[in-house]
Scaffold this motif. Sequence first.
Motif, short mmCIF file in Angstrom:
data_model
loop_
_atom_site.label_atom_id
_atom_site.label_comp_id
_atom_site.label_asym_id
_atom_site.label_seq_id
_atom_site.Cartn_x
_atom_site.Cartn_y
_atom_site.Cartn_z
N MET A 189 -8.78 37.79 40.24
CA MET A 189 -10.03 37.14 39.84
C MET A 189 -9.98 35.62 40.06
SD MET A 189 -9.87 37.20 35.65
CE MET A 189 -9.15 38.83 35.47
N ARG A 190 -8.79 35.03 40.05
CA ARG A 190 -8.67 33.58 40.24
C ARG A 190 -8.34 33.19 41.68
NH1 ARG A 190 -7.24 34.75 35.07
NH2 ARG A 190 -8.02 33.34 33.45
N ARG A 191 -8.46 34.16 42.58
CA ARG A 191 -8.25 33.86 44.00
C ARG A 191 -9.41 34.36 44.86
NH1 ARG A 191 -2.51 35.67 46.00
NH2 ARG A 191 -3.26 34.60 47.85
N LEU A 192 -10.57 34.53 44.24
CA LEU A 192 -11.75 34.97 44.98
C LEU A 192 -12.24 33.84 45.89
CD1 LEU A 192 -13.65 36.82 42.11
CD2 LEU A 192 -12.13 37.82 43.85
N PRO A 193 -12.72 34.16 47.08
CA PRO A 193 -13.00 33.11 48.07
C PRO A 193 -14.10 32.13 47.71
CG PRO A 193 -13.71 35.27 48.86
CD PRO A 193 -12.88 35.51 47.64
N GLY A 194 -15.00 32.49 46.80
CA GLY A 194 -16.08 31.58 46.46
C GLY A 194 -15.76 30.60 45.34
N LYS B 215 -10.77 25.81 39.96
CA LYS B 215 -10.65 27.06 39.22
C LYS B 215 -9.72 28.07 39.89
CE LYS B 215 -15.23 26.88 37.04
NZ LYS B 215 -16.50 27.61 36.81
N ALA B 216 -9.27 27.79 41.08
CA ALA B 216 -8.49 28.75 41.85
C ALA B 216 -7.00 28.62 41.59
CB ALA B 216 -8.76 28.55 43.34
N LEU B 217 -6.31 29.76 41.57
CA LEU B 217 -4.86 29.76 41.55
C LEU B 217 -4.34 29.62 42.98
CD1 LEU B 217 -3.88 32.54 38.98
CD2 LEU B 217 -3.88 30.06 38.67
N GLU C 291 -19.15 33.89 40.34
CA GLU C 291 -18.97 32.63 41.06
C GLU C 291 -18.19 32.81 42.35
OE1 GLU C 291 -17.88 28.00 39.93
OE2 GLU C 291 -17.29 29.64 38.59
N GLY C 292 -17.25 33.75 42.35
CA GLY C 292 -16.31 33.83 43.46
C GLY C 292 -16.64 34.83 44.54
N LEU C 293 -17.65 35.69 44.32
CA LEU C 293 -17.99 36.73 45.29
C LEU C 293 -19.36 36.50 45.90
CD1 LEU C 293 -16.75 39.89 43.35
CD2 LEU C 293 -15.64 38.80 45.32
#
Length: 290
Positions: free
Chosen positions: A135-140, A145-147, A248-250
């Motif tokens: 969940m913390r490495r989603l491209p968007g 917020k990213a790992l 947010e990330g997808l």
Amino acid sequence: MADGPELAVVVIGFRAPTDLVAAVRSVLGQNIPLEVVVVNSGGGNAQALLANAGLDVPVIECEERLFAGAARNRGIAATKAPFIAFLADDCLAYPRWAEVRLRHHREGVAAVASAIANSHPRNLVACAAHLVTYMRRLPGLPAHKALRYGVSFDRKLFDRYGLFDEQMATGEDTEFLERLPKAIVPLWEPAVLTVHRNETRLIRVIVDQYLRGYRYGTYLKSVGHRKPLRIFKGVFRDRRNVGKFAKEGLAEEDRCFAMLSLPIVWAALFAKSLGAAVGVTHGDRTGTRP
């Protein structure tokens, strides 16, 4: 290597799984020349597997099981390119995965992190597995917020700060990154996209998440954490964040299925939390599969 590839890729296999063929093919299909080596441990015959698929790459075979850190180190020693990336046998390198990494490294970036894409974005079980794990490495996701994992490195970092810990069942990349100076932070680059082949069967996801939690718990125990209830609560707390990260990330076309998978996500998070609590209580550094 002045006239050779500038980026080496170490593909890590365990017991020569058939998925290794697709992983290697995804690397060989990149649009730039690469130095590729496969490190397979725990038995099997990766050389024959790849040869039968028409793939001719150097293979290091180890009958004994290697944790990921040891496999990474074998690959580092077997390659010469100035920059080096790693790919697990259950992953695929998306187009331009290597090109974008190398562009940043040429510009002076010492470490480049990657985003993770779901192999089955229209399968609810796979969506749940993907969100729990990545969940913390989603491209968007924005950079803050990213790992920063799935990292490729300037080889000089290993000369200066040592290699990966070979005894850790999990967390060897975290431990190495923590050894680096604070000024060296992996660059978050969503255009470097790794596809993870997610499980599509519910019971396998629950078991996998329990084992991931257990390995995480053994890692926490190894660095001094001893309170299983606190560990359980800390991992299970992610249920509050997963929907936010998914939104947010997808991309919009993937978001709907991801949100529908949330009940499965919560069940999987419970299993992961339970595994972490058991790991911090009874685990050791031998763990399970690296």
